[in-house]
Motif scaffolding. Structure first.
Motif, mmCIF file in Angstrom:
data_model
loop_
_atom_site.group_PDB
_atom_site.id
_atom_site.type_symbol
_atom_site.label_atom_id
_atom_site.label_comp_id
_atom_site.label_asym_id
_atom_site.label_seq_id
_atom_site.Cartn_x
_atom_site.Cartn_y
_atom_site.Cartn_z
ATOM 1 N N VAL A 1 -11.299 -61.490 -57.054
ATOM 2 C CA VAL A 1 -9.842 -61.609 -56.918
ATOM 3 C C VAL A 1 -9.401 -61.156 -55.540
ATOM 4 C CG1 VAL A 1 -7.628 -60.702 -57.740
ATOM 5 C CG2 VAL A 1 -9.370 -61.402 -59.391
ATOM 6 N N LEU A 2 -9.912 -60.023 -55.087
ATOM 7 C CA LEU A 2 -9.507 -59.495 -53.792
ATOM 8 C C LEU A 2 -10.022 -60.355 -52.639
ATOM 9 C CD1 LEU A 2 -9.878 -55.639 -54.359
ATOM 10 C CD2 LEU A 2 -7.792 -57.029 -54.368
ATOM 11 N N LEU A 3 -11.172 -60.996 -52.822
ATOM 12 C CA LEU A 3 -11.662 -61.908 -51.784
ATOM 13 C C LEU A 3 -10.745 -63.119 -51.642
ATOM 14 C CD1 LEU A 3 -15.531 -61.858 -52.388
ATOM 15 C CD2 LEU A 3 -14.296 -60.931 -50.421
ATOM 16 N N VAL A 4 -10.323 -63.682 -52.782
ATOM 17 C CA VAL A 4 -9.380 -64.808 -52.745
ATOM 18 C C VAL A 4 -8.072 -64.370 -52.098
ATOM 19 C CG1 VAL A 4 -7.999 -66.358 -54.168
ATOM 20 C CG2 VAL A 4 -10.406 -65.972 -54.723
ATOM 21 N N TRP A 5 -7.591 -63.199 -52.503
ATOM 22 C CA TRP A 5 -6.340 -62.665 -51.937
ATOM 23 C C TRP A 5 -6.472 -62.458 -50.431
ATOM 24 C CZ3 TRP A 5 -6.321 -57.712 -49.721
ATOM 25 C CH2 TRP A 5 -5.065 -57.254 -49.290
ATOM 26 N N ALA B 1 -0.826 -57.022 -57.378
ATOM 27 C CA ALA B 1 -0.239 -58.082 -58.193
ATOM 28 C C ALA B 1 -1.279 -59.118 -58.585
ATOM 29 C CB ALA B 1 0.912 -58.750 -57.445
ATOM 30 N N MET B 2 -2.174 -59.484 -57.664
ATOM 31 C CA MET B 2 -3.186 -60.487 -57.978
ATOM 32 C C MET B 2 -4.148 -59.985 -59.049
ATOM 33 S SD MET B 2 -2.332 -63.100 -56.353
ATOM 34 C CE MET B 2 -0.621 -62.567 -56.343
ATOM 35 N N LEU B 3 -4.501 -58.717 -58.989
ATOM 36 C CA LEU B 3 -5.382 -58.150 -60.014
ATOM 37 C C LEU B 3 -4.721 -58.208 -61.397
ATOM 38 C CD1 LEU B 3 -6.663 -55.042 -58.022
ATOM 39 C CD2 LEU B 3 -7.987 -57.082 -58.578
ATOM 40 N N VAL B 4 -3.442 -57.882 -61.440
ATOM 41 C CA VAL B 4 -2.736 -57.882 -62.728
ATOM 42 C C VAL B 4 -2.487 -59.312 -63.206
ATOM 43 C CG1 VAL B 4 -0.701 -57.083 -63.971
ATOM 44 C CG2 VAL B 4 -1.682 -55.665 -62.168
ATOM 45 N N VAL B 5 -2.190 -60.227 -62.287
ATOM 46 C CA VAL B 5 -2.027 -61.635 -62.669
ATOM 47 C C VAL B 5 -3.298 -62.145 -63.339
ATOM 48 C CG1 VAL B 5 -1.914 -63.973 -61.704
ATOM 49 C CG2 VAL B 5 -0.232 -62.263 -61.015
ATOM 50 N N HIS B 6 -4.442 -61.824 -62.770
ATOM 51 C CA HIS B 6 -5.723 -62.235 -63.355
ATOM 52 C C HIS B 6 -5.842 -61.752 -64.798
ATOM 53 C CE1 HIS B 6 -10.047 -61.944 -64.247
ATOM 54 N NE2 HIS B 6 -10.229 -62.903 -63.359
ATOM 55 N N LEU C 1 -9.974 -69.953 -65.693
ATOM 56 C CA LEU C 1 -8.529 -70.071 -65.498
ATOM 57 C C LEU C 1 -7.901 -68.843 -64.837
ATOM 58 C CD1 LEU C 1 -6.088 -71.916 -65.963
ATOM 59 C CD2 LEU C 1 -5.742 -70.748 -68.150
ATOM 60 N N PRO C 2 -8.283 -67.601 -65.189
ATOM 61 C CA PRO C 2 -7.631 -66.450 -64.543
ATOM 62 C C PRO C 2 -7.790 -66.451 -63.025
ATOM 63 C CG PRO C 2 -8.750 -65.740 -66.524
ATOM 64 C CD PRO C 2 -9.170 -67.158 -66.296
ATOM 65 N N LEU C 3 -9.016 -66.685 -62.550
ATOM 66 C CA LEU C 3 -9.227 -66.696 -61.103
ATOM 67 C C LEU C 3 -8.605 -67.929 -60.462
ATOM 68 C CD1 LEU C 3 -10.463 -65.068 -58.810
ATOM 69 C CD2 LEU C 3 -12.587 -66.358 -59.122
ATOM 70 N N ALA C 4 -8.620 -69.056 -61.184
ATOM 71 C CA ALA C 4 -7.961 -70.254 -60.674
ATOM 72 C C ALA C 4 -6.467 -70.012 -60.490
ATOM 73 C CB ALA C 4 -8.188 -71.429 -61.634
ATOM 74 N N THR C 5 -5.867 -69.298 -61.430
ATOM 75 C CA THR C 5 -4.444 -68.969 -61.307
ATOM 76 C C THR C 5 -4.191 -68.104 -60.084
ATOM 77 O OG1 THR C 5 -4.233 -69.055 -63.722
ATOM 78 C CG2 THR C 5 -2.464 -67.965 -62.498
ATOM 79 N N VAL C 6 -5.022 -67.102 -59.887
ATOM 80 C CA VAL C 6 -4.892 -66.250 -58.702
ATOM 81 C C VAL C 6 -4.974 -67.092 -57.437
ATOM 82 C CG1 VAL C 6 -6.019 -64.442 -57.355
ATOM 83 C CG2 VAL C 6 -5.734 -64.163 -59.828
ATOM 84 N N ALA C 7 -5.940 -68.014 -57.390
ATOM 85 C CA ALA C 7 -6.101 -68.846 -56.205
ATOM 86 C C ALA C 7 -4.864 -69.697 -55.945
ATOM 87 C CB ALA C 7 -7.336 -69.736 -56.364
ATOM 88 N N LEU C 8 -4.290 -70.283 -57.005
ATOM 89 C CA LEU C 8 -3.122 -71.135 -56.809
ATOM 90 C C LEU C 8 -1.876 -70.323 -56.464
ATOM 91 C CD1 LEU C 8 -3.515 -73.915 -59.533
ATOM 92 C CD2 LEU C 8 -4.173 -73.934 -57.122
ATOM 93 N N VAL C 9 -1.743 -69.129 -57.037
ATOM 94 C CA VAL C 9 -0.613 -68.279 -56.660
ATOM 95 C C VAL C 9 -0.742 -67.864 -55.194
ATOM 96 C CG1 VAL C 9 0.536 -66.071 -57.073
ATOM 97 C CG2 VAL C 9 -0.195 -67.463 -59.003
#
Length: 442
Positions: free
Chosen positions: A53-57, A161-166, A183-191
């Protein structure tokens, strides 16, 4: 599942996102994945979920830095900065950031400023206090300047926020996650790739609001109602978005009650649950009106907050949905109505596709209630694109539109991701280069 164990979402989304690697769909199974993916990629896939998640962020925020630095090279001298400002000046001083700085350093006025006709002028009461007061506290502790501390706080809050969104998607949308692994990581990526996501590293309140909204939804799903109430109260002092959360609480309560009545999955609904949810709904309602009430009490003008909001509108009145009757035609002429109808149709489609209904009731209800709320209360303009960022479950719905075959799912996700990233750079370039001849903030 252990926090350090490899997870399907990491494998699936990483395979979808990485271009040039041997993509492996989750459906082919771990044995096939192990035989086709390079060794270094296998090691990356075994890292904890929060690292991914943090890498995507981090990657998305680096793109934001590049977009802001590039745009700053075109910036002329203006009210906030000189020509060609530094990155920190650009994300820490322009537009609404200047208002938040004024609040952090000088607080709120006890009297509302008025013009010669007695009309309330633009003033700090339009902006909520939690973010600037947090920055002010950190400035006092660290001795840092607003220009450094405020964007840094916003950036760090966006990581949280990205961690909690996941986790909100993983725990709040089990049917959707089962249908679309990753889906959780995909959502983070799209957000993170959303066209207005660079605001998450600007001295604005989007980062704090997104963190609190995702946290409230996650706590609601976990049925930790007391903690959710605390978060909702904080949200009421961050952005004017606490009221739609009350709708989500009501939906959550209704779904629990209905499931308990039917005996679905052993669901129960006792008096403690009723009391907890009633208190949470009340907290959301009170939180939604607390700041306007405080503004009225301090300034001695009961509707001072509404009058302040009117100072930013083309027509000085706050009537639900009224802005949509004149703003689109003002900006787009004869194209205003068709564009507006098309936008509403697209929004409705996103909320009504099967992928949206597979979301949990809390995530789906938040998206619908929040979108209806902002349509009712705002005057449509350039800020609307920023506000849509807070409807993060729509990212999950978008990622889940195409499920199979695997190549189609990857193609859909990649196309949406690339389109959003391109629009992200365009948004920064078009909206953040201030034209001294204009006064419309993004």
């Amino acid at each position: 599942m252990s926090a350090d164990a490899p997870r399907a979402d990491v494998a699936d989304v990483a395979d979808d996102v990485v271009v040039g690697a041997d993509v492996v769909a989750a459906e082919v199974g771990p044995a096939a994945a192990a035989s086709t993916a390079p060794g270094w990629w296998q090691r990356v896939r075994t890292w904890p979920w929060w690292v991914h998640v943090l890498l995507v962020w981090a990657a998305s925020r680096l793109l934001g830095v590049a977009a802001f630095v590039w745009t700053a090279t075109f910036q002329r001298e203006n009210h906030w900065t000189g020509a060609n400002p530094s990155y920190q000046e650009f994300v820490g001083l322009l537009y609404d950031a200047g208002w938040y700085q004024q609040i952090a350093e000088g607080g709120y006025p006890s009297e509302l400023p008025r013009d010669d006709q007695g009309l309330v002028q633009q003033n700090p009461w339009a902006f909520f206090p939690l973010f600037p007061m947090l920055v002010r506290a950190l400035m006092t502790v660290t001795g840092g300047s607003w220009m450094v501390v405020a964007p840094t706080v916003a950036l760090l809050l966006s990581a949280g926020a990205m961690l909690v969104v996941h986790e909100a998607v993983r725990q709040g949308a089990p049917r959707a996650v089962a249908a679309r692994p990753g889906l959780p990581l995909a959502t983070v990526a799209l957000v993170c790739a959303f066209p207005t996501a660079p605001v998450l590293q600007v001295a604005y309140t989007e980062s704090a609001a997104l963190l609190l909204i995702a946290s409230a939804l996650l706590l609601l799903v976990r049925r930790q109602y007391a903690w959710a109430a605390l978060v909702v109260v904080l949200l009421g002092f961050t952005r004017a978005v606490a009221l739609p959360m009350a709708v989500v609480v009501v939906v959550h309560a209704a779904v629990r009650w209905w499931r308990a009545r039917r005996g679905t999955d052993g669901e129960t609904f006792g008096w403690r649950d009723g009391v907890g949810l009633t208190g949470l709904a009340a907290a959301a309602g009170v939180s939604g009106i607390a700041w306007p009430a405080i503004c009225g009490w301090v300034t001695g003008v009961p509707d001072g907050y509404l009058q302040t909001q009117e100072a930013w509108r083309g027509v000085r009145e706050v009537v639900p949905f009224s802005g949509w009757t004149y703003v689109p035609q003002f900006w787009l002429g004869d194209w205003g109505t068709p564009v507006m109808v098309a936008g509403f149709a697209l929004t409705a489609a996103i909320l009504l596709v099967p992928a949206a209904w597979r979301l949990g009731p809390e995530l789906h209800a938040w998206s619908a209630a929040y979108l209806l709320y902002i349509l009712a209360v705002i005057e449509p303009g350039s800020s609307l694109a920023r506000f849509l960022l807070l409807a993060f479950p729509l990212g999950a719905a978008t990622a889940g539109v195409v499920l199979r075959p695997a190549w189609a799912r990857r193609a859909w996700f990649t196309a949406v991701l690339v389109l959003m990233l391109g629009l992200q750079v365009l948004w920064v370039r078009q909206m953040w280069e201030f034209n001294p001849g204009g006064d419309w903030p993004p």
